[in-house]
Write a protein that holds these residues in place. Structure first.
Motif, PDB file in Angstrom:
ATOM      1  N   UNK A   3      -6.167  -8.904  -1.815  1.00 26.84           N
ATOM      2  CA  UNK A   3      -5.830  -7.322  -1.981  1.00 26.84           C
ATOM      3  C   UNK A   3      -4.741  -6.961  -1.330  1.00 26.84           C
ATOM      4  N   UNK A   4      -4.278  -7.393  -0.194  1.00 24.36           N
ATOM      5  CA  UNK A   4      -3.086  -7.295   0.336  1.00 24.36           C
ATOM      6  C   UNK A   4      -1.823  -7.449  -0.374  1.00 24.36           C
ATOM      7  N   UNK A   5      -1.856  -8.665  -0.976  1.00 25.49           N
ATOM      8  CA  UNK A   5      -1.040  -9.300  -1.837  1.00 25.49           C
ATOM      9  C   UNK A   5      -0.857  -8.290  -3.065  1.00 25.49           C
ATOM     10  N   UNK A   6      -1.915  -7.836  -3.683  1.00 28.54           N
ATOM     11  CA  UNK A   6      -1.751  -7.095  -4.778  1.00 28.54           C
ATOM     12  C   UNK A   6      -1.340  -5.925  -4.564  1.00 28.54           C
ATOM     13  N   UNK A   7      -1.538  -5.189  -3.258  1.00 28.86           N
ATOM     14  CA  UNK A   7      -1.125  -3.921  -2.796  1.00 28.86           C
ATOM     15  C   UNK A   7       0.532  -3.882  -2.520  1.00 28.86           C
ATOM     16  N   UNK A   8       0.887  -5.207  -2.046  1.00 26.66           N
ATOM     17  CA  UNK A   8       2.375  -5.352  -1.755  1.00 26.66           C
ATOM     18  C   UNK A   8       3.154  -5.612  -3.092  1.00 26.66           C
ATOM     19  N   UNK A   9       2.618  -6.221  -4.200  1.00 28.19           N
ATOM     20  CA  UNK A   9       3.308  -6.299  -5.434  1.00 28.19           C
ATOM     21  C   UNK A   9       3.399  -4.903  -5.786  1.00 28.19           C
ATOM     22  N   UNK A  47       6.004  -2.891  -4.426  1.00 22.95           N
ATOM     23  CA  UNK A  47       7.293  -3.356  -4.664  1.00 22.95           C
ATOM     24  C   UNK A  47       7.772  -2.607  -6.103  1.00 22.95           C
ATOM     25  N   UNK A  48       6.837  -2.891  -7.212  1.00 24.55           N
ATOM     26  CA  UNK A  48       6.824  -2.338  -8.464  1.00 24.55           C
ATOM     27  C   UNK A  48       7.144  -0.797  -8.291  1.00 24.55           C
ATOM     28  N   UNK A  49       6.749   0.054  -7.466  1.00 25.02           N
ATOM     29  CA  UNK A  49       6.772   1.445  -7.253  1.00 25.02           C
ATOM     30  C   UNK A  49       7.778   1.549  -6.965  1.00 25.02           C
TER      31      UNK A  49
END
Length: 91
Positions: free
Chosen positions: A70-76, A79-81
């Motif tokens: 979940x932390x990785x998904x949030x970071x990605x 980053x896209x935002x």
């Protein structure tokens, strides 16, 4: 990776966790051996205790892996935002 994002445990905490696990496992084993019961009951309690320990380890690893994904998904997503905001602010 930023320095403040790295999480590590202190050596004293790791020792405490390992010692607590070892002491509780030893106390459980001594309790099963010393209980005044038949060998069949002691065997059943030992198998249940081992299954409980195994399930606890599996659950904690699964929860940790889920949290880290979940932390990785949030970071990605962040980053896209940030990339989209940067593209629109440059235009």
């Amino acid at each position: 990776m930023m320095i403040d994002e790295v999480q590590s445990n202190s050596q004293s905490w790791l020792f405490f966790v390992k010692a607590s696990f070892a002491i509780s496992l030893l106390a459980m084993a001594v309790g099963i051996v010393m209980i005044p019961a038949d060998l069949m009951v002691k065997g059943y309690l030992a198998i249940c205790a081992l299954f409980l320990v195994s399930s606890t380890i599996t659950m904690s690893k699964t929860l940790r892996d889920d949290h880290e994904s979940q932390r990785l998904i949030n970071k990605l997503s962040e980053a896209k935002t940030q990339q989209i905001i940067k593209e629109y602010s440059d235009a």
